[in-house]
Design a protein around this motif. Structure first.
Motif, short mmCIF file in Angstrom:
data_model
loop_
_atom_site.label_atom_id
_atom_site.label_comp_id
_atom_site.label_asym_id
_atom_site.label_seq_id
_atom_site.Cartn_x
_atom_site.Cartn_y
_atom_site.Cartn_z
N ARG A 181 33.69 40.00 41.93
CA ARG A 181 34.76 40.76 41.29
C ARG A 181 34.82 42.17 41.87
O ARG A 181 35.91 42.68 42.16
CB ARG A 181 34.52 40.83 39.78
N ARG B 268 36.26 42.46 45.48
CA ARG B 268 37.71 42.24 45.44
C ARG B 268 38.40 43.44 44.81
O ARG B 268 39.46 43.87 45.26
CB ARG B 268 38.03 40.99 44.62
N TRP B 269 37.79 43.96 43.76
CA TRP B 269 38.37 45.05 42.99
C TRP B 269 38.58 46.28 43.87
O TRP B 269 39.61 46.93 43.81
CB TRP B 269 37.43 45.38 41.83
N ASP C 95 39.11 40.76 34.41
CA ASP C 95 38.54 39.72 35.25
C ASP C 95 38.99 39.87 36.70
O ASP C 95 38.24 39.66 37.63
CB ASP C 95 39.00 38.35 34.73
N GLU C 96 40.26 40.24 36.84
CA GLU C 96 40.83 40.41 38.18
C GLU C 96 41.61 41.71 38.20
O GLU C 96 42.26 42.07 37.22
CB GLU C 96 41.84 39.29 38.47
#
Ligand code: ADP
Ligand code: MG
Length: 481
Positions: free
Chosen positions: A178, A181-182, A325-326
């Motif tokens: 996570r 990606r974040w 979460d995303e």
């Protein structure tokens, strides 16, 4: 005493994350995944004599971003070292890595488990180049080599032996995925090998401060496999020790076909890689200003946002976590709450109807064609009691998205405005009660649960437009008199 309580597992993870730069760590070759084999291999990637590597500034920036996100200390005086070993998919005969000066030192990653939140201590994050890929299943007799991946920038995120169960390892890798990606430094795609994990596992008697002998399970390419491999190893070691054996320091591999691991080699002592500073690459110094600028450009991190949404917006921990979460979901929510103060409703809409709509269409939040201000208008319609929630989410929402115009105007046009006018409601209520005299008398004898049936019938007669709150009130007045 159960064996599980007699022993404690200790785990340290090494996660390799491929940095999402366009070009390689030391040359301009493309890092695109899935190209024809051996098409992104300039003489520098091939390690031809006389070529000169040059450091990719973006890769350095990405590594620092991760370091700041994990609270690491950033090393200001860096150099690259050659790690010498022979490998068929490493044409230079050495890997360019960092040795005594990992770019990020220490740090921590917060994980959430069923027993609460905990910080996993990091040892370091260092920069290095990837090797190529050996392909063993393409030809009967030969191993094929694709060197496209050679030289791709990686960071290796190394924990202290500070993870104590397969479940914690699962949470840790999930959090790393996570996070990368974040902050936009890695696509986190484990199937394509953008994130790969080596798991070091040992056991010891509970309470023993000394670490046991470890095995290293290499190249786990999914979070599930990380968990399965660790579970298998813990059980294998406990059985071995209980049977009077001793754990040997080994490198092992995971067999996903039956969730077991097997030994590839015994590791009697530490390898000697003959590290030395790469003479072709100048050491590089990072200034505070450079590091601070990268820190200032980082987005708010998921765990910070979760806390903020709980305390400042009054959301439940569960909802706040789901929203974070995303990044795409969190970004959309962040824009939405600029337009509405119905925070709880906003969270419900995103985690309910909007997510369902996107799932049905196979889209992600980044592809949602609904401006946050239109959604805010839609939320207001429901909160003001003009349209009821189920009509708004099932009928109005899809039209608002396709027409891209005012929810109120569309609700009027489609005749979806909720009726709270008593006279109009009365007609439906009379009809409903008259159609079920038996139920009415049962209700009057005390079967109060039947109220739902009457409300439902009125709703049906109104084609979903009757305001359920008003209907319930009116029905109760009728039935209790
Ligand atoms: P190497 O360079 O051989 O991979 P490191 O000392 O860098 O060895 O450790 C690699 C990883 O193994 C780290 O994540 C570390 O926390 C972990 N580790 C070291 N010793 C143990 C142990 N006894 N049990 C579990 N994990 C361990
Ligand atoms: Mg290792």
């Amino acid at each position: 005493m159960a064996l599980k309580d007699k022993y404690e597992a200790v785990i340290g993870l090494e996660v390799h994350a491929q940095l999402a730069t366009n070009s390689k760590l030391f040359c301009g070759d493309s890092t695109a995944f899935g190209a024809e084999p051996n098409t992104h291999i300039s003489p520098i990637t091939m390690g031809h004599p006389g070529t000169l590597p040059k450091t990719n500034r973006k890769a350095v920036e990405y590594a620092i971003r991760m370091g700041i996100a994990c609270n690491c200390e950033i090393e200001k005086d860096n150099y690259f070292a050659r790690k010498n070993y022979f490998y068929p998919d490493l044409p230079k005969g050495y890997q360019i890595s960092q040795h005594t000066t990992p770019i990020c030192k220490g740090g921590l990653v917060q994980i959430h488990t069923t027993t609460g939140s905990r910080n996993v201590q990091l040892n370091r994050i260092h920069l290095e180049e990837d090797a190529g890929k050996s392909i063993h299943d393409l030809d009967d007799q030969f191993t094929c080599i694709d060197l496209n991946r050679a030289g791709t920038p990686l960071i290796e995120i190394v924990t202290e032996p500070d993870i104590f169960s397969a479940d914690e390892a699962w949470q840790y890798v999930t959090e790393i995925r996570r996070l990368v990606r974040w902050i936009g430094i890695c696509d986190g795609n484990m199937e394509e090998g953008s994130l790969r994990c080596d798991a070091n596992v040992s056991i010891r008697l509970k309470g023993d401060p000394k670490l046991g002998t470890r095995v290293e399970v290499k190249n786990l390419n999914s979070i599930r496999n990380v968990k399965k491999a660790i579970e298998y190893e813990i059980e294998r070691m406990i059985e071995l020790v209980e049977a009077g054996g001793t754990v040997k320091q080994q490198t092992r591999s995971f067999d996903a076909s039956n969730d077991t691991t097997f030994s590839i080699r015994d590791k009697e002592e530490a390898n000697d890689y003959r590290y030395f500073p790469d003479p072709d690459l100048a050491p590089f110094h990072l200034t505070d200003a450079f590091i601070n600028k990268l820190g200032a450009a980082l987005p708010a991190l998921p765990n910070q946002l979760i806390k903020k949404y709980e305390t400042e917006l009054g959301l439940s921990e569960y909802d706040a976590k789901q929203l974070c979460d995303e990044k795409e979901t969190a970004d959309y929510f962040a824009s939405l709450i600029q337009q509405t103060t119905h925070y709880k409703a906003a969270a419900n809409w995103i985690l309910g109807p909007i997510r369902q709509y996107l799932n049905e269409k196979g889209l992600g939040f980044a592809e949602l064609q609904l401006s946050p201000n239109l959604l805010a208008d839609l939320i207001k319609l429901v909160e003001d009691g003009k349209v009821n929630f189920s009509v708004a989410s099932s009928k109005l929402l899809p039209v608002v998205i396709t027409e891209n115009s005012s929810p109120l105007a569309l609700a009027e046009k489609l005749n979806l405005i909720q009726v709270s006018d008593t006279n109009e409601l009365e007609t439906w209520i009379q009809e409903a009660l008259q159609s079920m005299p038996d139920k009415v008398s049962e209700y009057k004898k005390g079967k109060k649960g039947l109220i739902g049936l009457f409300v439902g019938d009125v709703k049906k007669r109104s084609k979903g437009k009757a305001d359920p709150k008003m209907v319930t009130q009116l029905l109760e007045q009728h039935l209790n008199n």
